[in-house]
Design a protein around this motif. Structure first.
Motif, PDB file in Angstrom:
ATOM      1  N   LEU A  36       0.870  -1.168   0.000  1.00 45.29           N
ATOM      2  CA  LEU A  36       0.000   0.000   0.000  1.00 45.29           C
ATOM      3  C   LEU A  36       0.908   1.220   0.000  1.00 45.29           C
ATOM      4  O   LEU A  36       1.728   1.386   0.912  1.00 45.29           O
ATOM      5  CB  LEU A  36      -0.906   0.023   1.238  1.00 45.29           C
ATOM      6  N   VAL A  37       0.785   2.047  -1.027  1.00 43.97           N
ATOM      7  CA  VAL A  37       1.580   3.267  -1.134  1.00 43.97           C
ATOM      8  C   VAL A  37       0.660   4.445  -0.838  1.00 43.97           C
ATOM      9  O   VAL A  37      -0.434   4.545  -1.395  1.00 43.97           O
ATOM     10  CB  VAL A  37       2.201   3.410  -2.542  1.00 43.97           C
ATOM     11  N   VAL A  38       1.108   5.311   0.070  1.00 45.46           N
ATOM     12  CA  VAL A  38       0.335   6.489   0.449  1.00 45.46           C
ATOM     13  C   VAL A  38       1.048   7.721  -0.083  1.00 45.46           C
ATOM     14  O   VAL A  38       2.231   7.929   0.189  1.00 45.46           O
ATOM     15  CB  VAL A  38       0.156   6.584   1.980  1.00 45.46           C
ATOM     16  N   SER A  39       0.309   8.518  -0.854  1.00 43.28           N
ATOM     17  CA  SER A  39       0.854   9.764  -1.386  1.00 43.28           C
ATOM     18  C   SER A  39       1.317  10.679  -0.254  1.00 43.28           C
ATOM     19  O   SER A  39       0.825  10.586   0.873  1.00 43.28           O
ATOM     20  CB  SER A  39      -0.220  10.498  -2.200  1.00 43.28           C
ATOM     21  N   GLY A  40       2.214  11.583  -0.582  1.00 47.21           N
ATOM     22  CA  GLY A  40       2.731  12.520   0.402  1.00 47.21           C
ATOM     23  C   GLY A  40       1.625  13.289   1.103  1.00 47.21           C
ATOM     24  O   GLY A  40       0.695  13.775   0.464  1.00 47.21           O
ATOM     25  N   GLN A  41       1.756  13.375   2.413  1.00 51.82           N
ATOM     26  CA  GLN A  41       0.799  14.100   3.239  1.00 51.82           C
ATOM     27  C   GLN A  41       1.511  15.261   3.912  1.00 51.82           C
ATOM     28  O   GLN A  41       2.647  15.127   4.371  1.00 51.82           O
ATOM     29  CB  GLN A  41       0.195  13.181   4.308  1.00 51.82           C
ATOM     30  N   ILE A  42       0.845  16.390   3.971  1.00 46.08           N
ATOM     31  CA  ILE A  42       1.404  17.577   4.607  1.00 46.08           C
ATOM     32  C   ILE A  42       0.776  17.743   5.994  1.00 46.08           C
ATOM     33  O   ILE A  42      -0.182  17.042   6.330  1.00 46.08           O
ATOM     34  CB  ILE A  42       1.260  18.810   3.696  1.00 46.08           C
ATOM     35  N   PRO A  43       1.311  18.639   6.810  1.00 48.49           N
ATOM     36  CA  PRO A  43       0.857  18.719   8.204  1.00 48.49           C
ATOM     37  C   PRO A  43      -0.480  19.444   8.396  1.00 48.49           C
ATOM     38  O   PRO A  43      -0.567  20.490   9.021  1.00 48.49           O
ATOM     39  CB  PRO A  43       2.011  19.445   8.908  1.00 48.49           C
ATOM     40  N   PHE A  44      -1.546  18.840   7.840  1.00 53.14           N
ATOM     41  CA  PHE A  44      -2.894  19.362   8.049  1.00 53.14           C
ATOM     42  C   PHE A  44      -3.356  19.053   9.472  1.00 53.14           C
ATOM     43  O   PHE A  44      -3.155  17.949   9.972  1.00 53.14           O
ATOM     44  CB  PHE A  44      -3.898  18.700   7.092  1.00 53.14           C
ATOM     45  N   ARG A  45      -3.998  20.028  10.082  1.00 55.55           N
ATOM     46  CA  ARG A  45      -4.680  19.831  11.366  1.00 55.55           C
ATOM     47  C   ARG A  45      -5.926  20.707  11.336  1.00 55.55           C
ATOM     48  O   ARG A  45      -5.829  21.899  11.078  1.00 55.55           O
ATOM     49  CB  ARG A  45      -3.800  20.217  12.547  1.00 55.55           C
ATOM     50  N   ASP A  46      -7.058  20.099  11.595  1.00 59.52           N
ATOM     51  CA  ASP A  46      -8.329  20.826  11.598  1.00 59.52           C
ATOM     52  C   ASP A  46      -8.553  21.599  10.293  1.00 59.52           C
ATOM     53  O   ASP A  46      -8.997  22.743  10.299  1.00 59.52           O
ATOM     54  CB  ASP A  46      -8.410  21.781  12.801  1.00 59.52           C
ATOM     55  N   GLY A  47      -8.195  20.969   9.175  1.00 63.38           N
ATOM     56  CA  GLY A  47      -8.445  21.580   7.874  1.00 63.38           C
ATOM     57  C   GLY A  47      -7.478  22.666   7.455  1.00 63.38           C
ATOM     58  O   GLY A  47      -7.657  23.300   6.419  1.00 63.38           O
ATOM     59  N   LYS A  48      -6.429  22.899   8.254  1.00 60.01           N
ATOM     60  CA  LYS A  48      -5.440  23.936   7.942  1.00 60.01           C
ATOM     61  C   LYS A  48      -4.043  23.351   8.037  1.00 60.01           C
ATOM     62  O   LYS A  48      -3.808  22.400   8.777  1.00 60.01           O
ATOM     63  CB  LYS A  48      -5.541  25.104   8.932  1.00 60.01           C
ATOM     64  N   ILE A  49      -3.112  23.971   7.336  1.00 54.47           N
ATOM     65  CA  ILE A  49      -1.718  23.538   7.463  1.00 54.47           C
ATOM     66  C   ILE A  49      -1.163  24.117   8.754  1.00 54.47           C
ATOM     67  O   ILE A  49      -1.134  25.334   8.948  1.00 54.47           O
ATOM     68  CB  ILE A  49      -0.886  23.979   6.254  1.00 54.47           C
ATOM     69  N   MET A 151       5.172   3.660   2.326  1.00 54.88           N
ATOM     70  CA  MET A 151       4.863   2.381   1.696  1.00 54.88           C
ATOM     71  C   MET A 151       4.753   1.348   2.819  1.00 54.88           C
ATOM     72  O   MET A 151       5.641   1.259   3.680  1.00 54.88           O
ATOM     73  CB  MET A 151       5.969   1.970   0.728  1.00 54.88           C
ATOM     74  N   PHE A 152       3.647   0.614   2.806  1.00 56.25           N
ATOM     75  CA  PHE A 152       3.382  -0.406   3.814  1.00 56.25           C
ATOM     76  C   PHE A 152       3.231  -1.771   3.152  1.00 56.25           C
ATOM     77  O   PHE A 152       2.671  -1.869   2.060  1.00 56.25           O
ATOM     78  CB  PHE A 152       2.076  -0.111   4.558  1.00 56.25           C
ATOM     79  N   GLU A 153       3.660  -2.829   3.842  1.00 57.43           N
ATOM     80  CA  GLU A 153       3.282  -4.183   3.475  1.00 57.43           C
ATOM     81  C   GLU A 153       1.982  -4.455   4.220  1.00 57.43           C
ATOM     82  O   GLU A 153       1.904  -4.212   5.443  1.00 57.43           O
ATOM     83  CB  GLU A 153       4.342  -5.189   3.889  1.00 57.43           C
ATOM     84  N   VAL A 154       0.978  -4.959   3.502  1.00 57.08           N
ATOM     85  CA  VAL A 154      -0.338  -5.163   4.110  1.00 57.08           C
ATOM     86  C   VAL A 154      -0.871  -6.556   3.792  1.00 57.08           C
ATOM     87  O   VAL A 154      -0.426  -7.224   2.853  1.00 57.08           O
ATOM     88  CB  VAL A 154      -1.352  -4.098   3.624  1.00 57.08           C
TER      89      VAL A 154
END
Length: 155
Positions: A36-49, A151-154
């Protein structure tokens, strides 16, 4: 019924947010066989960076580490959605990739990324130990300070 990983997250005081919608033309996750590959995530919290700017300029090392943790929390939210709510299906964290928006002279990229790596090990134990690449970049989407992919092994 909460699984082992959900219980560990709760012990760590972490509540996963709703998985963020893509901000451009990509999908948040792709499953290929046991990966399972997860696209890059940015530091969102409560809908804001929560953390914007550059390390070595306006963002401290400590804030960068917290931003990396928050990115991993958002990665886990995406993984949970892709795995129909069951993070116990993650067998191993195979790889994390970190992108650190920073001043050209900045050299503490690896220490910033330890925020995400340390959290992966805290959540998954030995199965959270992973390979990793961490690079400094001139900028990230929406002026985010950090971005983390996984990237995870699932099962």
């Amino acid at each position: 019924m909460a699984g082992t990983i959900d219980a560990r997250l709760k012990e760590l005081g972490i509540a996963l947010p709703e998985a963020a919608k893509p901000v451009a033309n990509y999908v948040p996750t792709v499953r290929s066989g046991d990966l399972l590959v997860v696209s890059g995530q940015i530091p969102f919290r409560d809908g804001k960076i929560a953390y914007t700017g550059k390390l070595g300029q306006t963002v401290t090392l400590e804030d960068g580490q917290v931003a990396a943790q928050l990115c991993l929390i958002n990665v886990l939210a995406q993984a949970k959605l892709a795995l129909e709510g069951d993070l116990d299906r993650i067998v191993r964290v195979v790889r994390l990739g970190g992108f650190i928006a920073c001043d050209p002279a900045y050299t503490q990229h690896a220490t910033v990324m330890n925020g995400a790596s340390d959290l992966a090990v805290a959540v998954f134990g030995d199965a959270g130990r992973h390979t990793r690449s961490t690079i400094g970049v001139a900028s990230l989407p929406m002026d985010a300070a950090v971005e983390v992919e996984a990237m995870f092994e699932v099962q």
